[in-house]
Design an enzyme around this catalytic site. Structure first.
Site: not given
Ligand code: 4AD
Length: 463
Positions: A235, A237, A243-244, A386, A389, A437
């Site tokens: 990502r 970001e 947490r990212h 979180e 998801s 996380r």
């Molecule tokens: O909520 P996210 O973006 O959901 C998905 O990627 C969907 N495809 C999931 C699905 O099957 N529907 O990311 C899922 C999880 C988040 O809840 C978080 O724990 C982690 O990935 N996450 C990160 N962890 C660390 N750094 C980041 N930048 C993150 N972005 C998401």
């Protein structure tokens, strides 16, 4: 020569025996003609006594000039210490016969492991006798991560992380899931949005996968029925938060739905208590090591995972005087606040919130059959943050394409994904979890960089 004994295995029961051990010079102290060397191996420490009368003056000279962190091997006899030891993990001491240096460390360390292992309360206590121990700053730690990960707490964190993965895998395999690997080089962004790394794929525009989302669903279209993956997620970001990360490890699941999308939540509700219990059972020493440096309370969770609707969550926040948009997303602060309210009312720090507003979910999310403002989707929280998801997915290609367009996605880049649904697709759904996380929140750590071995964030690409 002799087989090496792990420092962690140097205990009372083997007093009197001769052992060979390997480790690093943690520190060195000369008292009269005796040299006390603290030897450290993977976070475990033992006191080794080098006496001139036993080894001769030359050996003393040699050991005295060994720099901290140098790798040494020694042969010695396991003995009872004169006084109980406080500064080491092991309660026996080694009377050294011979010592060799395998690899020298530079004498000037950018980070001293002993300092990096201090807890906040150790630092405060040190202030009482006049000289305050310095705090090792996060950037110093991360710039010198190879030294930093030598601390007992860090050694333990990555053992716990490994066990979380093992438990995740164990549970899903026991439920008939298949472990798969999906491509990380893909043609279009998998989650939509701007947080995507773009690259040149031999002249063709491409992306690093923001999740295995598209291909795990395509595996379901390929009749794989229940799949999971443990793999890197990218990502781009911009924000620099606690947490990212720009690269993390995703634990992903996708499965056919037989009757209702709540089957996915049932699985999550069982999976996590399983993981939490396994960590308590398999990692008691590791949890203790983490606690020594970063004190925390064990996670409170119910055997039957609590499930609230998004609307119920909004209601709880409103009653507590918070202003929240019933069709918007919760911000970090509201999530934390709701976590507190849930803990007070239901005595759990692990719960699910479901039926989110459609507007805040990705294009592939199935709308709620009775009200399309909402969707068949959920988030899962640990200590008010979180970790996951998930949702039921749209399996009708026309609706999928329509939703992608509405969300501003260039459907050309994901046409092979949408086409996968044109040859028949069963109802299905799944979820994605961030491994770093989970470990961060399980141990109530304040920063995700602590649970990433070599973190990648908006400002860091090395070491
Ligand atoms: O909520 P996210 O973006 O959901 C998905 O990627 C969907 N495809 C999931 C699905 O099957 N529907 O990311 C899922 C999880 C988040 O809840 C978080 O724990 C982690 O990935 N996450 C990160 N962890 C660390 N750094 C980041 N930048 C993150 N972005 C998401």
């Amino acid at each position: 020569g002799k087989e090496l004994t792990d420092v962690s295995n140097l205990v009372e029961e083997i007093v009197g025996s001769e052992v060979s051990i390997r480790g690093r010079v943690h520190k060195n102290r000369l008292v009269g003609t005796k040299l006390f060397v603290i030897l450290r191996e993977s976070g475990f420490t033992v006191q080794c006594v080098v006496e001139e009368t036993r080894v001769g003056a030359n050996m003393i000279k040699f050991v005295k000039q060994l720099s901290r962190e140098s790798v040494v091997e020694l042969i010695g006899v396991v003995s009872h210490p004169k006084k109980p030891l406080t500064g080491t993990t092991q309660q026996v001491e080694i009377h050294v016969r011979k010592m060799y240096c395998l690899s020298r460390s530079l004498p000037n360390l950018p980070l001293v492991v002993e300092d990096a292992a201090r807890s906040e309360s150790d630092i405060e206590k040190s202030g009482k006798d006049g000289k305050q121990a310095a705090r090792v700053l996060q950037d110093t730690r991360l710039n010198n991560r190879v030294l930093d990960i030598r601390t007992p707490a860090n050694q333990a964190i990555f053992r716990i992380q490994c066990q979380v993965q093992i438990a995740f895998r164990e549970f899903l395999l026991s439920k008939g899931f298949l472990e798969i690997h999906t491509p990380k080089l893909i043609a279009g962004s998998s989650e939509g949005g701007s947080a995507v790394f773009r690259l040149d794929y031999k002249g063709q525009p491409a992306c690093l996968a923001q999740s295995p989302q598209l291909h795990k669903q395509m595996a379901i279209c390929g009749d794989m029925r229940r799949v999971f993956e443990v793999g890197p997620v990218f990502r781009a970001e911009d924000s620099f938060t606690h947490r990212h990360l720009c690269e993390f490890v995703g634990l992903d699941v996708e499965m056919e739905i037989r009757m209702h999308y709540s089957e996915i939540m049932d699985l999550v509700g069982e999976l996590f208590p399983f993981i939490f219990t396994k960590i308590e059972e398999r990692c008691p020493k590791e949890l203790e090591s983490v606690r020594k440096q970063y004190p925390f309370q064990s996670l409170k969770f119910l055997p039957q995972t609590l499930r609230l609707t998004f609307a119920e969550g909004i209601q709880m926040l409103k009653e507590a005087g918070e202003e929240v948009d019933p069709l918007g997303d919760l911000n970090t602060e509201s999530e934390r606040k709701l976590g507190q309210l849930v803990l007070e009312k239901y005595k759990t720090e692990f719960y699910m919130l479901h039926r989110y507003p459609s507007a805040v979910r990705p294009f592939y999310t199935m709308p709620y059959e009775n009200d399309s403002n909402y969707s068949n989707s959920f988030d899962v929280f640990i200590r008010g943050e979180e970790i996951m998801s998930g949702a039921q997915r749209i399996h009708d290609p026309e609706l999928l394409e329509k939703r992608a367009r509405e969300c501003g996605i260039d459907v050309k880049t994901i046409s092979t994904y949408i086409d996968a649904f044109r040859y028949g697709a069963p109802p299905h759904g799944g979820f994605g979890v961030g491994l770093e996380r989970v470990v961060m929140l399980l141990c109530a750590l304040n920063n995700i960089r602590k649970t990433s071995l070599f973190p990648r964030d908006s400002q860091r690409l090395t070491p």
